[in-house]
Design an enzyme around this catalytic site. Structure first.
Site: not given
Ligand code: NAD
Length: 490
Positions: A150, A174, A177, A227, A282, A383
């Site tokens: 997000f 994708k 959401e 994450s 991140c 985190e």
């Molecule tokens: P998230 O893991 O909740 O969601 C990321 C994606 O995975 C979304 O598209 C979501 O629809 C999908 N998703 C969520 N839960 C899922 C599941 N159980 N099974 C399959 N798909 C699932 O992450 P977020 O809250 O949207 O973003 C924040 C996280 O992203 C933080 O941990 C941040 O550190 C990380 N992040 C990392 C980087 C990097 O380059 N390392 C960059 C940006 C964000």
């Protein structure tokens, strides 16, 4: 009337086949601003089939013709920056300036990917044996997909997608959401590029959509950012289905302040790093490690600067920090602040219960600073992904490096110092994928891979630049013998 977002498949806007709709919430107001389908296997099937069908013609389109579409993408993003950034701020909460900054990095990745005719070149050895030549061809894999988080609704898909399609793959994006409107707008604008149908597809949804992508036989390559627990799941499930996966995960980034650091500059940069995007980056500084006797001065200066940050609606011109993404995030962050206090941390600045006039239902957390944080505490190990900065004091650079190296994450680590020797030791020994020296957010420009180590990354090749090109191509080695006598016979 409520907007219900559609998928973009095979060059057309189509309704999702899933019956469940989720609210897209403006985190500054708590109000629903659109509905997004939860997604389903059928949607992913339709997108994968369309991308698969489009692939043969697309991979046979010369690379220099493929990148002509990217030149147009760059122009479209630049011409519509304000409109796209406003949508991003509205659904994601970040300030308008922060949304515009994302656009710059997205465009930069398109620019780099425009060099694919050169970047895809590979090696050739003439006369590797008598009359035998040997060389490598880079070929696309088929259908690629990107699953994004997000916190950077504009930028993150561009770490992957421009390279993938420039290399001759077709693609599915994708978005999260929670922030699906920004990428929908970008796809609407990209319609005028007239890419061949099926080359670029957009599929909305959450977990079910992701799992369908991970299992789909027509999708051999997946880029994920999110994450750590989900990154692990994506990496393990995707690879167990025989796919190539690169999965970037969460972080807990430390910033080391040496006694010789220029304190005012250092503190200004750290405050921007920790509280920009409401700490939802991140690469955000989440732990300050002061070395030696700097601690008290740094603490006081950080508190003053953090207090001066105005929290509010990201679209207001005078606001420095927007809301966090959801009510659950706000509650989780506030609970973690309390946990930190219960664990013995010193509450130096409390951002809980902040009130933003006119935005009483928004998900705001003000800048928060916890001092004397213990490395065994939950607040250190977790985190937080919010505007909460932990401060730890150690006696030596060696101790600071050890602390960083013992952390399970390895996304980024920064040092502030005037000493070249300290900086060199740090960059050599710190276990992290992106290292900053007198830099608060060690975000690689598009010409470099966006690295990440330990539990911040699962895979081999990262996003951006040469890594993205390698990830979205497979090498074929050709060994050729041409005998002159054979030619003479005909
Ligand atoms: P998230 O893991 O909740 O969601 C990321 C994606 O995975 C979304 O598209 C979501 O629809 C999908 N998703 C969520 N839960 C899922 C599941 N159980 N099974 C399959 N798909 C699932 O992450 P977020 O809250 O949207 O973003 C924040 C996280 O992203 C933080 O941990 C941040 O550190 C990380 N992040 C990392 C980087 C990097 O380059 N390392 C960059 C940006 C964000």
């Amino acid at each position: 009337m409520t907007t219900i977002l559609k998928n973009y498949i095979n060059g057309q806007w189509v309704e999702s086949k899933s019956v469940i709709l989720l609210d897209v919430i403006n985190p500054a107001t708590g109000q629903s601003i659109a509905k997004v389908p939860e997604g389903c296997v059928e949607d992913v099937n339709d997108a994968a089939n369309s991308a698969h069908e489009a692939w043969t013609a697309w991979r046979n389109t010369p690379a220099n013709q493929r990148v002509q579409y990217l030149f147009k993408m760059k122009q479209i993003l630049e011409a519509n920056t304000d409109e796209i950034a406003a949508i991003c701020s509205k659904e994601c909460g970040k300030t308008f300036t922060e949304s515009k900054a994302e656009m710059i990095r997205a465009v930069e990745n398109i620019e780099v990917a425009c060099g694919i005719p050169t970047l895809m070149q590979s090696t050739f050895s003439e006369d590797i044996a008598n009359g035998v030549d040997e060389f490598v061809i880079r070929q696309p894999l088929g259908v690629g997909a990107c699953i994004s988080p997000f916190n950077f609704p504009i930028m993150i898909p561009f770490w992957f997608m421009p390279y993938a399609i420039a290399c001759g793959n077709t693609y599915i994006v994708k978005p999260s959401e929670k922030v699906p409107m920004t990428m929908t707008k970008i796809f609407e604008l990209f319609e005028s590029i007239n890419l061949p149908k099926g080359v670029l597809n957009l599929v909305h949804g959450g977990r079910g959509t992701v799992d369908a992508i991970l299992e789909h036989p027509f999708i051999p390559a997946i880029s994920f950012v999110g994450s750590t627990p989900v990154a692990k799941h994506v990496y393990m499930t995707g690879t167990s289905h025989g796919k190539r996966v690169q999965a970037q995960g969460g972080a807990k980034n430390a910033v080391v302040v040496m006694p010789d650091a220029d304190e005012d500059t250092t503190v200004r940069i750290i405050a921007d790093s920790a509280f920009g995007c409401a700490g939802q980056r991140c690469l955000a500084a989440s732990v300050v490690v002061t070395v030696g006797d700097t601690s008290n001065r740094i603490k006081q200066k950080l508190i003053q600067l953090a207090k001066s940050k105005k929290t509010g609606n990201g679209l207001a011109a005078d606001v420095d920090m927007g809301p966090v993404i959801t009510l659950e995030s706000k509650e989780r962050i506030e609970k973690l602040i309390q946990t930190g206090i219960d664990e013995g941390a010193e509450l130096l600045l409390d951002g809980r219960d902040i009130k933003v006039p006119g935005f009483e239902e928004g998900y705001f957390v003000g800048p928060t600073i916890l001092g004397n944080v213990n490395t065994d505490s939950l607040v250190y190990k977790t985190e937080i992904f919010g505007p909460v900065l932990c401060i730890i004091n150690v006696e030596t650079l060696e101790a600071a490096i050890e602390l960083i190296n013992n952390n399970r994450y390895g996304n980024s680590a920064c040092i502030f110092t005037r000493s070249g020797a300290a900086a060199r030791k740090f960059r050599h020994e710190a276990l992290g994928g992106n290292i900053g020296v007198n830099i608060g957010i060690a975000a690689p420009m598009a010409f470099f891979p966006f690295s990440g180590w330990k539990e911040s990354f699962f895979g081999d090749l990262h996003g951006q630049s040469s890594h993205a090109v390698e990830f979205y191509t497979q090498t074929k080695v050709v060994i050729e013998r041409w005998n002159e006598e054979w030619s003479r016979k005909f």
